[in-house]
Scaffold this motif. Structure first.
Motif, PDB file in Angstrom:
ATOM      1  N   TYR A  13       0.817  -1.221   0.000  1.00 19.48           N
ATOM      2  CA  TYR A  13       0.000   0.000   0.000  1.00 19.48           C
ATOM      3  C   TYR A  13       0.852   1.272   0.000  1.00 19.48           C
ATOM      4  N   PRO A  14       1.849   1.391   0.878  1.00 19.98           N
ATOM      5  CA  PRO A  14       2.708   2.587   0.803  1.00 19.98           C
ATOM      6  C   PRO A  14       3.449   2.699  -0.525  1.00 19.98           C
ATOM      7  N   LEU A  15       3.872   1.580  -1.102  1.00 17.20           N
ATOM      8  CA  LEU A  15       4.607   1.632  -2.364  1.00 17.20           C
ATOM      9  C   LEU A  15       3.718   2.146  -3.495  1.00 17.20           C
ATOM     10  N   ILE A  16       2.477   1.648  -3.562  1.00 19.05           N
ATOM     11  CA  ILE A  16       1.547   2.131  -4.592  1.00 19.05           C
ATOM     12  C   ILE A  16       1.260   3.620  -4.390  1.00 19.05           C
ATOM     13  N   GLY A  17       1.035   4.018  -3.137  1.00 18.53           N
ATOM     14  CA  GLY A  17       0.776   5.432  -2.858  1.00 18.53           C
ATOM     15  C   GLY A  17       1.950   6.313  -3.226  1.00 18.53           C
ATOM     16  N   ALA A  18       3.177   5.841  -2.947  1.00 18.32           N
ATOM     17  CA  ALA A  18       4.365   6.632  -3.283  1.00 18.32           C
ATOM     18  C   ALA A  18       4.537   6.751  -4.793  1.00 18.32           C
ATOM     19  N   MET A  19       4.292   5.661  -5.523  1.00 14.55           N
ATOM     20  CA  MET A  19       4.402   5.728  -6.983  1.00 14.55           C
ATOM     21  C   MET A  19       3.367   6.693  -7.561  1.00 14.55           C
ATOM     22  N   ARG A  20       2.159   6.634  -7.037  1.00  9.25           N
ATOM     23  CA  ARG A  20       1.133   7.576  -7.491  1.00  9.25           C
ATOM     24  C   ARG A  20       1.546   9.018  -7.200  1.00  9.25           C
ATOM     25  N   SER A  21       2.040   9.232  -5.987  1.00  9.38           N
ATOM     26  CA  SER A  21       2.426  10.583  -5.596  1.00  9.38           C
ATOM     27  C   SER A  21       3.574  11.099  -6.450  1.00  9.38           C
ATOM     28  N   GLY A  22       4.561  10.245  -6.701  1.00  9.86           N
ATOM     29  CA  GLY A  22       5.682  10.665  -7.537  1.00  9.86           C
ATOM     30  C   GLY A  22       5.244  11.042  -8.939  1.00  9.86           C
ATOM     31  N   ALA A  23       4.399  10.212  -9.544  1.00  7.37           N
ATOM     32  CA  ALA A  23       3.906  10.506 -10.890  1.00  7.37           C
ATOM     33  C   ALA A  23       3.083  11.787 -10.904  1.00  7.37           C
ATOM     34  N   GLN A  24       2.252  11.964  -9.889  1.00  6.87           N
ATOM     35  CA  GLN A  24       1.365  13.128  -9.838  1.00  6.87           C
ATOM     36  C   GLN A  24       2.151  14.414  -9.604  1.00  6.87           C
ATOM     37  N   ILE A  25       3.054  14.417  -8.623  1.00 13.70           N
ATOM     38  CA  ILE A  25       3.789  15.638  -8.290  1.00 13.70           C
ATOM     39  C   ILE A  25       4.708  16.049  -9.431  1.00 13.70           C
ATOM     40  N   ILE A  26       5.438  15.087  -9.983  1.00 12.43           N
ATOM     41  CA  ILE A  26       6.364  15.415 -11.075  1.00 12.43           C
ATOM     42  C   ILE A  26       5.595  15.933 -12.286  1.00 12.43           C
ATOM     43  N   SER A  27       4.433  15.361 -12.556  1.00 13.18           N
ATOM     44  CA  SER A  27       3.631  15.810 -13.699  1.00 13.18           C
ATOM     45  C   SER A  27       3.137  17.231 -13.510  1.00 13.18           C
ATOM     46  N   TYR A  28       2.543  17.511 -12.356  1.00 12.51           N
ATOM     47  CA  TYR A  28       1.930  18.822 -12.150  1.00 12.51           C
ATOM     48  C   TYR A  28       2.967  19.914 -11.893  1.00 12.51           C
ATOM     49  N   GLU A  29       4.208  19.527 -11.581  1.00 14.09           N
ATOM     50  CA  GLU A  29       5.259  20.541 -11.473  1.00 14.09           C
ATOM     51  C   GLU A  29       5.518  21.219 -12.815  1.00 14.09           C
ATOM     52  N   ILE A  30       5.232  20.543 -13.902  1.00 16.87           N
ATOM     53  CA  ILE A  30       5.429  21.149 -15.223  1.00 16.87           C
ATOM     54  C   ILE A  30       4.487  22.336 -15.397  1.00 16.87           C
ATOM     55  N   SER A  31       3.216  22.153 -15.051  1.00 13.62           N
ATOM     56  CA  SER A  31       2.269  23.253 -15.174  1.00 13.62           C
ATOM     57  C   SER A  31       2.611  24.396 -14.229  1.00 13.62           C
ATOM     58  N   ILE A  32       3.032  24.062 -13.007  1.00 10.28           N
ATOM     59  CA  ILE A  32       3.418  25.119 -12.069  1.00 10.28           C
ATOM     60  C   ILE A  32       4.621  25.877 -12.601  1.00 10.28           C
ATOM     61  N   GLY A  33       5.598  25.148 -13.157  1.00 15.77           N
ATOM     62  CA  GLY A  33       6.764  25.810 -13.739  1.00 15.77           C
ATOM     63  C   GLY A  33       6.390  26.734 -14.888  1.00 15.77           C
ATOM     64  N   LEU A  34       5.469  26.304 -15.732  1.00 16.51           N
ATOM     65  CA  LEU A  34       5.046  27.144 -16.858  1.00 16.51           C
ATOM     66  C   LEU A  34       4.274  28.377 -16.383  1.00 16.51           C
ATOM     67  N   THR A  35       3.473  28.229 -15.329  1.00 13.77           N
ATOM     68  CA  THR A  35       2.783  29.410 -14.797  1.00 13.77           C
ATOM     69  C   THR A  35       3.780  30.390 -14.187  1.00 13.77           C
ATOM     70  N   MET A  36       4.832  29.858 -13.532  1.00 11.98           N
ATOM     71  CA  MET A  36       5.859  30.752 -12.994  1.00 11.98           C
ATOM     72  C   MET A  36       6.621  31.451 -14.121  1.00 11.98           C
ATOM     73  N   LEU A  37       6.852  30.748 -15.231  1.00 11.37           N
ATOM     74  CA  LEU A  37       7.482  31.386 -16.389  1.00 11.37           C
ATOM     75  C   LEU A  37       6.603  32.506 -16.944  1.00 11.37           C
ATOM     76  N   THR A  38       5.297  32.309 -16.891  1.00 12.26           N
ATOM     77  CA  THR A  38       4.375  33.356 -17.333  1.00 12.26           C
ATOM     78  C   THR A  38       4.525  34.605 -16.470  1.00 12.26           C
ATOM     79  N   VAL A  39       4.639  34.394 -15.154  1.00 14.36           N
ATOM     80  CA  VAL A  39       4.835  35.517 -14.238  1.00 14.36           C
ATOM     81  C   VAL A  39       6.180  36.190 -14.492  1.00 14.36           C
ATOM     82  N   ILE A  40       7.234  35.387 -14.682  1.00 11.57           N
ATOM     83  CA  ILE A  40       8.564  35.938 -14.932  1.00 11.57           C
ATOM     84  C   ILE A  40       8.594  36.723 -16.237  1.00 11.57           C
TER      85      ILE A  40
END
Length: 359
Positions: free
Chosen positions: A156-183
């Motif tokens: 259970y922790p392993l599945i949750g960690a894999m989900r979290s890793g995929a989710q966080i790394i994916s959505y960091e792209i959108s956050i990075g692009l929004t920060m580039l918009t601000v910059i």
């Protein structure tokens, strides 16, 4: 608007008057650490109580109301209970990685909270690449989550960690692009300069036209996903994974994950406040000089905390309104919709800046 650097310069001069330079730096470092830990603990407690009351409001119930006036002491009772809990050592875990993971998560949160500009001159870390540093350090927390899942040696922790890793790394792209918009709009990555610019020229969400509003909406979605909060709480979904990546944790090791979750919620709201809503800068309306002068009397820290709590409320509204998504829907939302929209929005902002169409 009061400049807090007057206080810090006075304290630095006072310490130098009776301490050598190395001892002054050491003393200031200890004071800064105490301030960061205190702020983290205070705002985590405020947000936990706020979460319970907002959740109760959306579900048409009262929330905590027995321990203390309006249930204000319920949180202290929970903290006292958690401090008494034994840290249970599982036999089949990788002991070193399992114990190290919570400290990765809490350390990343402590460093990023030091980047927030609480007032003019009241920012602990202020680099000329501040936005980049903020995003880089906040990404370290995913390492702790992956270590927690792997070190627990449980499915259970392993599945949750894999989900979290995929989710966080994916959505960091959108956050990075929004920060580039601000910059792109502000022309700087230094957080203090971004806020100072908004103090003079107005909040970015108003002067950046439609692209900045789109960037703010994308950040509100991606920021909630970064914090592993509903409807993006697949990494710790109770109906499937018990508690996800921190299932095997107890005592204060679990408490570190719990504390980091609410610290990250405030940090995400603080970053949105800083780059979109002016940070500590008050609300100014062109032509209303009397109104603007009254707004300047309100301390910058009050403006920052008030805006951040408003954004936190929006995050909680999002969580307690929308149902939990499937993991494939979460990743589809990012890769097929948010990321292309963010890239297109960045191009539109570049054109707005190039042709001088912003306020």
């Amino acid at each position: 608007m009061f400049n807090f650097s007057i206080v810090t310069d006075w304290l630095h001069t006072l310490l130098l008057s009776f301490l050598p330079e190395w001892a002054t730096v050491l003393t200031e470092s200890v004071l800064v650490a105490v301030v960061i830990i205190s702020l983290a603990a205070i705002f985590a407690m405020v947000l936990i109580y706020m979460e319970r009351k907002v959740c109760a409001f959306f579900q048409c119930r009262l929330g905590p109301n027995r321990v203390g006036k309006w249930g204000l002491l319920q949180l202290f009772a929970d903290v006292f209970k958690m401090l008494q809990k034994e840290i249970i050592k599982m036999r089949q875990t990788d002991r070193f990685l399992h114990d190290l993971a919570p400290f990765f998560v809490i350390t990343a949160s402590m460093i990023t909270i030091a980047c927030l500009p609480w007032n003019r001159g009241a920012q602990i870390l202020d680099f000329n690449i501040g936005v980049f540093f903020f995003l880089a350090v906040s990404s370290v927390s995913v390492v702790g989550i992956l270590l927690a899942g792997w070190g627990s040696n449980s499915k259970y922790p392993l599945i949750g960690a894999m989900r979290s890793g995929a989710q966080i790394i994916s959505y960091e792209i959108s956050i990075g692009l929004t920060m580039l918009t601000v910059i792109c709009l502000t022309g700087t990555m230094q957080i203090s300069e971004i806020v100072e610019q908004q103090y003079v020229e107005g909040w970015n969400i108003f002067r950046g036209h439609l692209p900045m509003l789109v960037a703010f909406l994308i950040y509100m979605i991606a920021g909630n996903a970064e914090c592993n909060r509903g409807p993006f709480d697949l990494p710790e979904s109770e109906s499937e994974l018990t508690a996800g990546y921190h299932t095997e944790y107890s005592g204060m090791h679990f408490g570190y994950f719990y504390l980091a979750e609410y610290m990250n919620l405030f940090i995400s709201a603080g970053l949105a406040t800083t780059v979109f809503l002016g940070g500590w800068a008050p609300l100014h309306i062109v032509g209303l000089d009397g109104f603007n002068q009254v707004m300047d009397y309100i301390p910058g820290a009050v403006w920052f905390v008030g805006k951040a709590l408003f954004v936190v409320f929006l995050f909680m509204w999002e969580r307690w309104t929308l149902p939990r998504l499937r993991i494939d829907h979460i990743l589809t939302l990012e890769w097929k919709y948010l990321m292309p929209i963010s890239m297109l929005n960045l191009v539109v902002m570049a054109l707005v800046v190039a042709f001088g169409l912003h306020f």
